[in-house]
Design a protein around this motif. Sequence first.
Motif, short mmCIF file in Angstrom:
data_model
loop_
_atom_site.label_atom_id
_atom_site.label_comp_id
_atom_site.label_asym_id
_atom_site.label_seq_id
_atom_site.Cartn_x
_atom_site.Cartn_y
_atom_site.Cartn_z
N PRO A 1 0.79 -1.23 0.00
CA PRO A 1 0.00 0.00 0.00
C PRO A 1 0.83 1.29 0.00
CG PRO A 1 -0.52 -1.39 1.90
CD PRO A 1 0.67 -1.97 1.27
N PRO B 1 -5.89 -3.78 0.49
CA PRO B 1 -6.27 -4.82 1.45
C PRO B 1 -7.60 -4.54 2.14
CG PRO B 1 -4.39 -3.54 2.26
CD PRO B 1 -4.64 -3.11 0.85
N ALA B 2 -8.00 -3.30 2.17
CA ALA B 2 -9.23 -2.97 2.88
C ALA B 2 -10.46 -3.52 2.17
CB ALA B 2 -9.35 -1.46 3.05
N PRO C 1 -2.06 -6.92 -1.26
CA PRO C 1 -0.77 -6.30 -1.60
C PRO C 1 0.29 -7.33 -2.00
CG PRO C 1 -1.20 -6.10 0.75
CD PRO C 1 -2.44 -6.65 0.13
N LEU C 2 0.17 -8.56 -1.48
CA LEU C 2 1.17 -9.57 -1.86
C LEU C 2 1.00 -9.99 -3.31
CD1 LEU C 2 1.94 -12.25 0.82
CD2 LEU C 2 3.29 -10.33 0.03
N ILE D 1 2.62 -7.22 7.10
CA ILE D 1 1.83 -6.89 5.92
C ILE D 1 0.41 -6.56 6.36
CG2 ILE D 1 1.02 -7.76 3.70
CD1 ILE D 1 3.40 -9.78 3.95
N PRO D 2 -0.13 -5.44 5.89
CA PRO D 2 -1.50 -5.11 6.28
C PRO D 2 -2.46 -6.21 5.85
CG PRO D 2 -0.67 -3.59 4.59
CD PRO D 2 0.47 -4.42 5.03
N SER D 3 -3.43 -6.47 6.67
CA SER D 3 -4.48 -7.48 6.43
C SER D 3 -3.96 -8.91 6.55
CB SER D 3 -5.18 -7.31 5.08
OG SER D 3 -4.41 -7.89 4.05
N ARG D 4 -2.72 -9.08 6.97
CA ARG D 4 -2.19 -10.42 7.16
C ARG D 4 -1.50 -10.50 8.50
NH1 ARG D 4 -0.66 -13.80 2.40
NH2 ARG D 4 -2.00 -12.91 0.82
#
Lengths: 634, 352, 113, 204
Positions: free
Chosen positions: A158, A249-250, A255-256, B200-203
Amino acid sequence: MNQTEPIPNSSEREAQALRDLENSWQTPRGMIGWLSCTTHQAIGMRYIVTAFIFLLAGGIEALLIRLQLALPNNTLLGPDRYNEIFTTHGTTMMFLFAVPMMEGMAVYLVPLMLGTRNVAFPRLNAFGYWIYLAGAIFLYWGVFTNTAPDAGWFSYPPLSGPAYSPGKRVDFWAQMITFTEVSAMCVASELIATIFKMRAPGMSLNRIPLYCWSMLVQSFMVIFAMPAVMIASSYLLSDRTVGTHFVNPAEGGDPLLYQHVFWLFGHPEVYIIFIPALGFVSSIVTANSRREIFGYPGMVLSIVATGFIAFGLWVHHMFATGLPQIGEAYFTAASMMIAVTSGVQIFCWIATLWTGRLRMTAALHFVFGFIAIFVLGGLTGVILASVSLDVQVHDTFFVVAHFHYVLIGGALFPLFGAFYHWFPKITGRLMNEAVGKLNFWILFIGFNLTFFPMHILGLKGMTRRIYTYGSEMGWELGNILATIGAFIIAAGGVVFLINIFLSRNRGEIAGDNPWDADSFEWAAASPPKSYNFEYLPVATSRYPLWVAASERTFVTGLRNDRREVLVTTLMDAEPHHRLVLPRSSLWPLLTALAVTIGFIGSVFNAWYITYGSILTGLAFVGWFWPRLPVETKP
Amino acid sequence: MTKRNGEKGAGLKGAVFCAYAFVLFDACAGHQQSAVDPAGPQSGKIAVLWWFFFGLLTTIFLIVMVFTLLTLTRRGHRSGQEPLNASHLPPGADEKELTRIVAAATIATVLILFVLLIASVSTGKSISELGDKKNGMVIEVTGNQWWWHVRYWNDDPSQMLVTANEIHIPTGRPVMIRGMSQDVIHSFWVPNLHGKRDLIPSRVTTEWIEADQPGIYRGQCAEYCGLQHAHMALWVIAEPQAKFDSWMKHQLRPASPPGGPTGERGKQIFLNSACIYCHSIRGTAAGGQTGPDLTHFGSRRSIAAGTLPNTIGNLGGWITDPQGIKPGTHMATIPVSSEDLQPLLEYIEGLK
Amino acid sequence: MKRDFILWIALLGGPIVWLISFETNFALAPWACIFQTKLALHVISIVALVLAAVSGLLAWQEWKGLSGEKEDRPGGSLPRSRSMALGGVLMSAMFFLVILAQSIPAIVLSACE
Amino acid sequence: MITQNMINVEHLEPSDISSQSPLWWGQVCIVAIEATMFSILMAAYFYVRLSVDVWPPAGDQFPHTLLPSIALLPLILSAFGSYWASQAAKKNDRTGMLLGMGLNIILATVFFVMRIIEWHSLNFNWQTDAQGSYVWAFLGLHSFDYVADLAFTIVLFFIVLSGRYAEKQRLGVHVDSVVWYFIVAIWIPIYVVIYWGPQIVETQ
């Protein structure tokens, strides 16, 4: 072949033929002529010169980075400016210098080496150059208006997303990618078609010069790798401009996923830059050890295998993200096995040098430098392939050292060798050899002084992309050495430029084949005529110019009064049909302008995609509209 | 700057490294953030693997270089010599022998790479099997631009400690770092203990670390995370279990009351300022959640995620001009009058 | 034409088998943990090894067949075919090794880490 | 020059309409680029799908399947128009080329109108969530290629209609058909993924 000398047997007919060739292949004079030029020599040179300018720009950025890091707690550049500069440095070197430079060299050399007169799609070639130029100017417009990207050359979301990188900086980066990828795909398509279908008769698959093999593999890699970065940069751009959620991600994005897609391109990209350099090295080694290259089949297969395995390495950029261990280890295996293919090449070169009769030209100096630096960079690559070791050295200066060893050592040194090797072909004059050797030593010493200490800095915990560090970290000595080294490299660059400018005007006249080399480009005049060869040559051997002059064969029967070339079959290069290539045209430029309006506009307003598409469509109609009179049968 | 007790296990290998590095560096003192100066079983195994790779690969490099340079000294190589013959090929016998040599070198390369691959994969396996994980503790580390939020996991919510930028761990006990991120991708890296792990965001990502010996280890964000990526460090302080327990007990307490009238005045200044919108101090009305918890700020080693050593002077500089010290930081510049500053500093530094 | 087709298979069979098996294995790696079995990973590796070997044998056979043949005319396709067949042998061997290397992680490592 | 060994190629055709033509290879490269792009996008779709529990995300309808399924018919038939035109191009049969391309253009337009109607039935757009972003990305990219090649076919149609054409333009008709087959063929897996995918792997 040299048409300035009177040809013994020539009658009026022979002279007329040359005049016809000259007339049909030459580019119209004047500004319009320059803009409409579609000959591969001119376009190739434009790529090379433009990319070289960006090498200098990237180099200046590198010096700024090194100045900032020379001393702890330095305040020369603030974090904001520093982040812009290192991002621009990486982006420039990867997208505006390395790939276009390799493409420019190929556009110039491949048709000559194959013994033909132009690339298969000359107008697409011109279009590709204009698009590249537009993208490059676009990025540097950002640099000079404080809109330079600052999220790193791989712009991970992000951080690069709308929430954490407001403004237009990352948009400039993402859209510049679009420009250069379109350009790279144009060159790749035309090189594939050229190498497959326009080789000299007799140049069957097992006789293609290694450089052309490497460009063929590189082009295929571009075809399969560039779509990935197209998707990655479009993810980013559309998330930023039209509010999609690909990597957000929201809203269920990931993002990965961006990292997967980016490196699915990003790792092959390294080989896209490096594989052409293997071709340079093979050409230089063959010519200067004055023997046939050892292990040609092994060399070709290594290049092809590298091209494949390069697509199985991408996760080794993501070992720290916590993927399943077995999954990561697959990439350890692949990353290690790719060392076998590189090893085979190195062994074959050493074997060739071992049994050859060396002529220590400046170009060969650069090859030796390449072997030393690249082998070291390759071995640190094996370290990076190991998951356990990688999590320690990943994102540190160890990695910075590694990729500069493989990219500068693996691509820039061969490239400088190639400049020294082919300069006489391009300009007709030799470069000064003594200055060339001096140039090599300055670059070699400067390079190692700059980048070797970085290995140790990385092990001592210095992470990359930091704009400063404290004096208590014990990183001063390494950094100051690196900075001194960087200025020595810059001095090497100055020596090179001086050599270029002096040799260009005052260098020794080279003649067609100053190195007594083996491949077809040395049969053309230096510099080559717009039509390259009066009579297209026939390949009677893998080393066609080392065949006794009396046994060489040529092609007749092509028409001289239009741009006619010979199309041959894919496997055995048997003559199949003749092909008329288009003349000079302004449409590539106009189409590139239309595309540019769409691309740049869309950064500011998504509707420009539509406007740009319509304009581009109109330009393509102009491009393909048949000219009168329509020629039917000869 | 820091000293570490115990150089066990690094001995000989450390010496090799120093010999190698000393040519360029005064490299061997004070490795507070070094991948080749292991202080835990994870980093220890990685270091062993590293020296194995290093030794083998250096040997290979030297062999290749020797052969490359020998090509220059071979007879008949001097300039001016004519090519081998018209066909540009050495006699057939040479080629056959060369083929054998190159094939042998290739096979050797393959074998070495298989050895390295197996070494690497089995090191990965043994690292993941290290330690008595049932006895382990869990620390949640959340990356923020540009500081670390730390929470010690406990089944009893009242025993969950929240702190920032500094992690205390007991020695000899495995610790699981549960990594998360509040904003962008960060990477948790304390090289003396283990490799890095992205946040990592959301993880949620996890990593086990363990310290063999008491010591102070520096860590730093390893994934580029924006303007102040350079100033996002943290300290890991390993201490014996007993010492750790008493630290924990102390940290779980609400903030200690100010020591004197100046401190009391500082407290009022703090609570009446905008500071409380971002920072919390347990036991007071300050309950902001967006900045680091300050409950025991005075006990920490550094200010602003390792940017400055924690002294009263540095704190004063940091509060009056955060943008000057860490340009781009999300710490707001709160206007504090000069007579208010000293009490405020005394109060905050008094939060031991 | 038929021979050329076989030669292409021999040449590109190894890498293509590797690419498919490798991508599949990577995609299946997280599932190995969920289902608590690495069987699928092993099976794919073995099938890929067999296929790479078959492609290598095919190339070997072609190569042996071709070395017996005589060139019927100068500039014909025989040397090129021989090179391709030899290339097929080497290529298959190379990718056999790559697949072999990639079968190691699933053997050594446990499914969930 | 004259005395040396020469291969005379005067007798060779001055053009060729087949896979021997460099232009054909150029088009194959473009097809390869686009196929790679769509494959990566599809892999990404499944990656995102498998990393969440609920799909399609709450609030999104299942895309309708009836109209897109009917629309496959004109789409697939249009490929035959394209084939007809390319065969006619090889034989230099002007009427055949015009009829083939005409059929291609009409059927392709019918399909596209049906697609636009279908767009209006979707209750989510690209800003809604990740599923919206992906569905619209597939639709958008495919439509872009589709319209571009349709426009190219229309231009070729008029070039042939005007009679100002030679081998080069006939080759254009031939390679245009290569791209068209791809555009038709790639739609089928995309159709399965975006219209049936949510129903098959549904967890809502």
